[in-house]
Design a protein around this motif. Structure first.
Motif, mmCIF file in Angstrom:
data_model
loop_
_atom_site.group_PDB
_atom_site.id
_atom_site.type_symbol
_atom_site.label_atom_id
_atom_site.label_comp_id
_atom_site.label_asym_id
_atom_site.label_seq_id
_atom_site.Cartn_x
_atom_site.Cartn_y
_atom_site.Cartn_z
ATOM 1 N N GLY A 158 0.834 -1.198 0.000
ATOM 2 C CA GLY A 158 0.000 0.000 0.000
ATOM 3 C C GLY A 158 0.866 1.243 0.000
ATOM 4 N N ARG A 159 0.404 2.256 0.706
ATOM 5 C CA ARG A 159 1.148 3.515 0.759
ATOM 6 C C ARG A 159 1.005 4.131 2.140
ATOM 7 N NH1 ARG A 159 -2.640 7.594 0.519
ATOM 8 N NH2 ARG A 159 -4.661 6.978 -0.354
ATOM 9 N N VAL A 160 1.931 5.049 2.462
ATOM 10 C CA VAL A 160 1.874 5.782 3.720
ATOM 11 C C VAL A 160 0.791 6.853 3.610
ATOM 12 C CG1 VAL A 160 3.123 7.298 5.301
ATOM 13 C CG2 VAL A 160 4.307 5.364 4.223
ATOM 14 N N MET A 161 -0.172 6.823 4.529
ATOM 15 C CA MET A 161 -1.248 7.822 4.503
ATOM 16 C C MET A 161 -0.954 8.982 5.456
ATOM 17 S SD MET A 161 -4.261 5.588 6.400
ATOM 18 C CE MET A 161 -5.448 6.922 6.308
ATOM 19 N N SER A 162 -0.104 8.761 6.455
ATOM 20 C CA SER A 162 0.321 9.844 7.347
ATOM 21 C C SER A 162 1.598 9.417 8.061
ATOM 22 C CB SER A 162 -0.767 10.191 8.370
ATOM 23 O OG SER A 162 -1.026 9.092 9.208
ATOM 24 N N ALA A 163 2.468 10.393 8.347
ATOM 25 C CA ALA A 163 3.749 10.094 8.996
ATOM 26 C C ALA A 163 3.955 11.001 10.200
ATOM 27 C CB ALA A 163 4.900 10.261 8.007
ATOM 28 N N ASP A 164 4.160 10.406 11.358
ATOM 29 C CA ASP A 164 4.540 11.141 12.563
ATOM 30 C C ASP A 164 6.064 11.057 12.709
ATOM 31 O OD1 ASP A 164 1.864 11.681 13.154
ATOM 32 O OD2 ASP A 164 1.635 9.763 14.198
ATOM 33 N N ILE A 165 6.580 11.578 13.804
ATOM 34 C CA ILE A 165 8.032 11.583 13.990
ATOM 35 C C ILE A 165 8.579 10.164 14.126
ATOM 36 C CG2 ILE A 165 9.909 12.306 15.519
ATOM 37 C CD1 ILE A 165 8.228 14.740 16.264
ATOM 38 N N MET A 166 7.911 9.344 14.929
ATOM 39 C CA MET A 166 8.440 8.010 15.237
ATOM 40 C C MET A 166 7.691 6.872 14.541
ATOM 41 S SD MET A 166 10.896 8.631 17.446
ATOM 42 C CE MET A 166 11.157 7.117 18.343
ATOM 43 N N SER A 167 6.564 7.149 13.913
ATOM 44 C CA SER A 167 5.762 6.089 13.308
ATOM 45 C C SER A 167 4.974 6.626 12.115
ATOM 46 C CB SER A 167 4.801 5.489 14.344
ATOM 47 O OG SER A 167 3.877 6.481 14.785
ATOM 48 N N SER A 168 4.414 5.698 11.364
ATOM 49 C CA SER A 168 3.610 6.078 10.197
ATOM 50 C C SER A 168 2.413 5.146 10.087
ATOM 51 C CB SER A 168 4.436 6.009 8.910
ATOM 52 O OG SER A 168 5.562 6.844 8.987
ATOM 53 N N LYS A 169 1.332 5.674 9.506
ATOM 54 C CA LYS A 169 0.144 4.854 9.276
ATOM 55 C C LYS A 169 0.091 4.496 7.799
ATOM 56 C CE LYS A 169 -3.326 4.989 11.892
ATOM 57 N NZ LYS A 169 -4.537 5.266 12.708
ATOM 58 N N VAL A 170 -0.201 3.227 7.522
ATOM 59 C CA VAL A 170 -0.198 2.708 6.150
ATOM 60 C C VAL A 170 -1.600 2.244 5.774
ATOM 61 C CG1 VAL A 170 0.725 0.931 4.604
ATOM 62 C CG2 VAL A 170 2.205 1.980 6.339
ATOM 63 N N ILE A 171 -2.042 2.619 4.575
ATOM 64 C CA ILE A 171 -3.294 2.113 4.033
ATOM 65 C C ILE A 171 -2.948 1.061 2.981
ATOM 66 C CG2 ILE A 171 -3.413 4.042 2.396
ATOM 67 C CD1 ILE A 171 -6.459 3.729 2.435
ATOM 68 N N SER A 172 -3.506 -0.122 3.119
ATOM 69 C CA SER A 172 -3.155 -1.217 2.215
ATOM 70 C C SER A 172 -4.103 -1.261 1.021
ATOM 71 C CB SER A 172 -3.210 -2.554 2.967
ATOM 72 O OG SER A 172 -4.549 -2.923 3.215
ATOM 73 N N ILE A 173 -3.747 -2.075 0.037
ATOM 74 C CA ILE A 173 -4.531 -2.139 -1.205
ATOM 75 C C ILE A 173 -5.880 -2.829 -1.006
ATOM 76 C CG2 ILE A 173 -2.520 -2.073 -2.704
ATOM 77 C CD1 ILE A 173 -2.713 -5.115 -2.954
ATOM 78 N N ILE A 174 -6.102 -3.489 0.136
ATOM 79 C CA ILE A 174 -7.404 -4.120 0.357
ATOM 80 C C ILE A 174 -8.373 -3.187 1.077
ATOM 81 C CG2 ILE A 174 -6.406 -6.431 0.394
ATOM 82 C CD1 ILE A 174 -6.715 -6.442 3.441
ATOM 83 N N ASP A 175 -7.906 -2.009 1.484
ATOM 84 C CA ASP A 175 -8.786 -1.060 2.152
ATOM 85 C C ASP A 175 -9.722 -0.419 1.130
ATOM 86 O OD1 ASP A 175 -9.109 0.470 4.891
ATOM 87 O OD2 ASP A 175 -9.218 1.984 3.296
ATOM 88 N N VAL A 176 -10.939 -0.078 1.555
ATOM 89 C CA VAL A 176 -11.962 0.462 0.644
ATOM 90 C C VAL A 176 -11.569 1.819 0.066
ATOM 91 C CG1 VAL A 176 -13.877 -0.796 1.675
ATOM 92 C CG2 VAL A 176 -13.198 1.417 2.627
ATOM 93 N N ASP A 177 -10.648 2.525 0.709
ATOM 94 C CA ASP A 177 -10.227 3.845 0.223
ATOM 95 C C ASP A 177 -8.985 3.768 -0.664
ATOM 96 O OD1 ASP A 177 -12.266 5.216 1.566
ATOM 97 O OD2 ASP A 177 -11.120 5.246 3.423
#
Length: 275
Positions: A158-177
């Motif tokens: 998938g891709r990174v949807m948001s990045a903080d200083i120490m971590s990041s949130k990833v949205i995968s290709i199976i997510d509806v968005d």
């Protein structure tokens, strides 16, 4: 007391004399004592045989318990050896996995030399059994930014949807968005892969609105097309599991089984664009 001692001494002397007489008589040929001894031996023979048999069995039983003790000791040694071998197998398996990871990293470098990459561990995920949205342990301090590409096993995650200083949130290709510009490897036809609300519960995604001229079949490999400005070309997405028709032949869609196992994924690579 003296009388008792003298009586015992007398009896002992008498028994000794009788034994000497019997020995002397029995040494003579045709002595009746010999006949009595023979009769006595005949009568006692079964008892002697039984005694001998019992002694043999006792020896066998003693030997059996000795063998059991030896077998237990050997079994203990074998168990210890098996444990050592199992530990060595686990270590070899760990080395093999690390070697595969290094090979994967090398392949990523060679395939995507326009990108920098870093490994990351998944540290959290949204509710549910599948990793449709999850958190990794690298962030802006590691150079990760929004829309960076995330892959695993040389396939698209998938891709990174948001990045903080120490971590990041990833949205995968199976997510509806999620929407990915893709193509069919066999025919080079362009398609669009999207997440689906129902299919994500099975770890699947879909190709929507397949145009009539597009040749697509079960087993076809789907990869990124490079269009759209987000995903680079040539990253494997998955394989066509099923092609379905809606009402008529002109309205088709395909179910895609991703190359990444979204139920067991633990580590990923983030591809960071070089500026």
């Amino acid at each position: 007391m003296k009388k008792l001692f003298k009586k015992k001494l007398f009896l002992l002397l008498l028994v000794t004399i009788v034994i000497l007489i019997v020995i002397g008589v029995s040494s003579r040929k045709n002595s009746k004592i010999n006949y009595l001894a023979s009769a006595f031996n005949f009568i006692m023979s079964p008892l002697q045989q039984f005694t001998s048999y019992t002694a043999d069995k006792v020896d066998e039983l003693t030997g059996y318990f000795g063998d059991v003790k030896t077998l237990r000791e050997e079994n203990k040694k074998l168990k210890e050896r098996v444990e050592l071998l199992e530990d060595e197998v686990r270590k070899l398996e760990s080395y093999r996995e690390k070697n595969e990871e290094l090979k994967e990293a090398l392949n990523i470098k060679e395939q995507f030399n326009d990108f920098e990459f870093c490994g990351a561990d998944i540290i959290a995920r949204d509710a549910g059994n599948w990793f449709n949205v999850f958190t990794i342990n690298v962030g802006s301090k590691d150079g990760v930014s929004e829309s960076d590409i995330v892959i695993a096993q040389n396939a698209l995650v998938g891709r990174v949807m948001s990045a903080d200083i120490m971590s990041s949130k990833v949205i995968s290709i199976i997510d509806v968005d999620s929407t990915v510009s893709a193509r069919i490897v066999r025919t080079r036809d362009l398609v669009v892969v999207k997440g689906d609300l129902k299919l994500k519960d099975d770890g699947l995604c879909r190709i929507e609105y397949i145009e009539p001229h597009i040749d697509i079949s079960v087993g076809d490999t789907i990869e990124t097309s490079g269009l759209g400005g987000i995903y680079p070309k040539g990253i494997v997405i998955g394989e066509v599991k099923e092609v379905r028709q809606i009402n008529n032949e002109l309205n088709r869609y395909a179910i895609i089984e991703p190359a990444v196992d979204f139920k067991r994924i633990e580590e990923v690579y983030v591809l960071k664009r070089k500026y």
